[in-house]
Design a protein around this motif. Sequence first.
Motif, PDB file in Angstrom:
ATOM      1  N   ASN A  72      -5.298  10.188  10.649  1.00  0.00           N
ATOM      2  CA  ASN A  72      -3.897   9.784  10.504  1.00  0.00           C
ATOM      3  C   ASN A  72      -3.667   8.360  10.979  1.00  0.00           C
ATOM      4  OD1 ASN A  72      -2.663  11.992   9.241  1.00  0.00           O
ATOM      5  ND2 ASN A  72      -2.379  13.099  11.162  1.00  0.00           N
ATOM      6  N   GLU A  73      -4.378   7.952  12.018  1.00  0.00           N
ATOM      7  CA  GLU A  73      -4.281   6.555  12.481  1.00  0.00           C
ATOM      8  C   GLU A  73      -4.774   5.595  11.396  1.00  0.00           C
ATOM      9  OE1 GLU A  73      -6.592   6.607  16.037  1.00  0.00           O
ATOM     10  OE2 GLU A  73      -5.019   7.549  17.259  1.00  0.00           O
ATOM     11  N   ILE A  74      -5.850   5.973  10.725  1.00  0.00           N
ATOM     12  CA  ILE A  74      -6.354   5.140   9.623  1.00  0.00           C
ATOM     13  C   ILE A  74      -5.350   5.128   8.477  1.00  0.00           C
ATOM     14  CG2 ILE A  74      -8.186   4.928   7.896  1.00  0.00           C
ATOM     15  CD1 ILE A  74     -10.041   6.335   9.993  1.00  0.00           C
ATOM     16  N   ALA A  75      -4.818   6.298   8.130  1.00  0.00           N
ATOM     17  CA  ALA A  75      -3.850   6.395   7.031  1.00  0.00           C
ATOM     18  C   ALA A  75      -2.630   5.535   7.285  1.00  0.00           C
ATOM     19  CB  ALA A  75      -3.445   7.852   6.830  1.00  0.00           C
ATOM     20  N   VAL A 106     -10.669  19.624   6.872  1.00  0.00           N
ATOM     21  CA  VAL A 106      -9.841  18.419   6.884  1.00  0.00           C
ATOM     22  C   VAL A 106     -10.373  17.464   5.821  1.00  0.00           C
ATOM     23  CG1 VAL A 106      -8.926  16.516   8.251  1.00  0.00           C
ATOM     24  CG2 VAL A 106      -9.466  18.710   9.364  1.00  0.00           C
ATOM     25  N   TYR A 107      -9.491  16.981   4.947  1.00  0.00           N
ATOM     26  CA  TYR A 107      -9.851  16.033   3.900  1.00  0.00           C
ATOM     27  C   TYR A 107      -8.981  14.787   4.022  1.00  0.00           C
ATOM     28  CZ  TYR A 107     -10.938  20.665   1.874  1.00  0.00           C
ATOM     29  OH  TYR A 107     -11.350  21.957   1.673  1.00  0.00           O
ATOM     30  N   ALA A 108      -9.582  13.634   3.901  1.00  0.00           N
ATOM     31  CA  ALA A 108      -8.829  12.381   3.765  1.00  0.00           C
ATOM     32  C   ALA A 108      -9.107  11.863   2.353  1.00  0.00           C
ATOM     33  CB  ALA A 108      -9.264  11.369   4.810  1.00  0.00           C
ATOM     34  N   VAL A 109      -8.078  11.787   1.542  1.00  0.00           N
ATOM     35  CA  VAL A 109      -8.223  11.484   0.118  1.00  0.00           C
ATOM     36  C   VAL A 109      -7.719  10.076  -0.156  1.00  0.00           C
ATOM     37  CG1 VAL A 109      -7.602  12.184  -2.227  1.00  0.00           C
ATOM     38  CG2 VAL A 109      -7.925  13.926  -0.442  1.00  0.00           C
ATOM     39  N   LEU A 110      -8.602   9.235  -0.669  1.00  0.00           N
ATOM     40  CA  LEU A 110      -8.240   7.879  -1.096  1.00  0.00           C
ATOM     41  C   LEU A 110      -8.197   7.888  -2.612  1.00  0.00           C
ATOM     42  CD1 LEU A 110      -7.697   4.952  -0.079  1.00  0.00           C
ATOM     43  CD2 LEU A 110     -10.145   4.519  -0.452  1.00  0.00           C
ATOM     44  N   ALA A 111      -6.987   7.927  -3.172  1.00  0.00           N
ATOM     45  CA  ALA A 111      -6.823   8.113  -4.615  1.00  0.00           C
ATOM     46  C   ALA A 111      -7.392   6.928  -5.381  1.00  0.00           C
ATOM     47  CB  ALA A 111      -5.349   8.304  -4.963  1.00  0.00           C
ATOM     48  N   GLY A 112      -8.025   7.237  -6.512  1.00  0.00           N
ATOM     49  CA  GLY A 112      -8.538   6.188  -7.385  1.00  0.00           C
ATOM     50  C   GLY A 112      -7.411   5.406  -8.037  1.00  0.00           C
ATOM     51  N   THR A 113      -7.709   4.183  -8.419  1.00  0.00           N
ATOM     52  CA  THR A 113      -6.701   3.288  -8.979  1.00  0.00           C
ATOM     53  C   THR A 113      -6.675   3.284 -10.502  1.00  0.00           C
ATOM     54  OG1 THR A 113      -8.252   1.430  -8.918  1.00  0.00           O
ATOM     55  CG2 THR A 113      -6.866   1.764  -6.979  1.00  0.00           C
TER      56      THR A 113
END
Length: 434
Positions: A72-75, A106-113
């Motif tokens: 969450n800190e990264i987000a 736990v998943y951190a998702v970086l959506a594609g562009t």
Amino acid sequence: MSSLRAFVFPALLTALPAAPVLAAPPPSNLAEEARAVDTELVGCGTRSSLSSWTDPKRGIGCGRDVVVRRLNEIAARTGGRLQVIVDKYETSNQRTGNVPVHMENVYAVLAGTDPLRRKTAYVMSGHLDSRASDVMDAKSDAPGADDDASGVIVSILSAQAMAAKPGGYRATLVFAAVAGEEQGLLGSRRMKEWLAQQGYQVGGMITDDIVGATNGSKDRRPRVFSEGGPDGVDSPGRQMARRLDELAGPQRVRLVFRRDRFGRGGDHIPFTEAGLPALRVTEPLEVYDHQHQDVRMEKGVQYGDLIQYMDFPFVTEVAALDQLLLGELAAAPAPPKAAVLSGAVTPSAKITIEAEDDPERQGFELLQRETTDARWHVLRKVDRPGQVVLENTSTDNEYFAVRSVGKNGHRSFAVPCVAAAPAQPPAAPKPPGR
């Protein structure tokens, strides 16, 4: 779908750009950051999947809280581009006493562009849970400093680095910490299902499991495990491993052509069993006194997975390798849909490339290797799908493959050529009815 067209070599047109460098050596301060995360996770006492999910100071819920807070800190620094998801579910098997138990990934998702690529997900994962000697023991200390806090640290460090990249990636990246590995790969199986439920196609998956120590090994290269395909030679995961070897160099990674360590398994297996591209990364030399052991001193030998045995610069090197490979694949066009080899008993091999339209694709590279070689070599460059005729080239003596190349210079992993399906004889006429 692009129309197919035949063309003959030699006579090639468009030159393709060289692959850019994606990952610099990790900054020295990352090792201290890795140590800080490990210290927090070890401080939870045990992270057995059967321990408490609600106690903030001891148990796997404590470990989950560490990971969620860090992500969450990264987000927050990305303005919300990184989405942190806690996936709660129930599951059971023999190692849960055959009763349903609560678990969380736990998943951190970086959506594609890119609309063409954003529903393709590239996944890196470590398992959050740890274990004592008895896998059903949820009360004894199980620090899990290496197995597998180290893999969770790689996911966190990679999320931090890759979410900060200006412009993002064409495809989606998922940084995961899953539960239930020691209970039978339960969290990984759940993650595969969850990805499908969200409409993602898995473009590639890495599990980082026991990547925290070198244990005095003179060879510091992490081992990269990948299984063979139906022919025992090629699989999508094997192609991922070869691409990493090509990007990083054999001096930085050691390819091991096995599904996993002999007689053992990890979180990539549910993906390989589904025919998806997946591989496992593990430290160069394991010490079994520090794996799956109760913490104790016995006959002068210290047992237990303790932080004192960790090599944190090595952890950051593994994170950099993960970022190098998945960053390359997430920035590249999709691999070809198919590469079909024909031309048996003729003087020329023929390769038919099938691929979806992609305005960001520059072309393709044809690859070849001797049947006894481990690594691909670039044979020719092609600017469009269709049939390529390789004059005076036998179909018998080498393996062939094709990969996509983007206008940005990034390359997919290879798709091995498979034999054309034999022509089916016409059906025999049915006898006239009576």
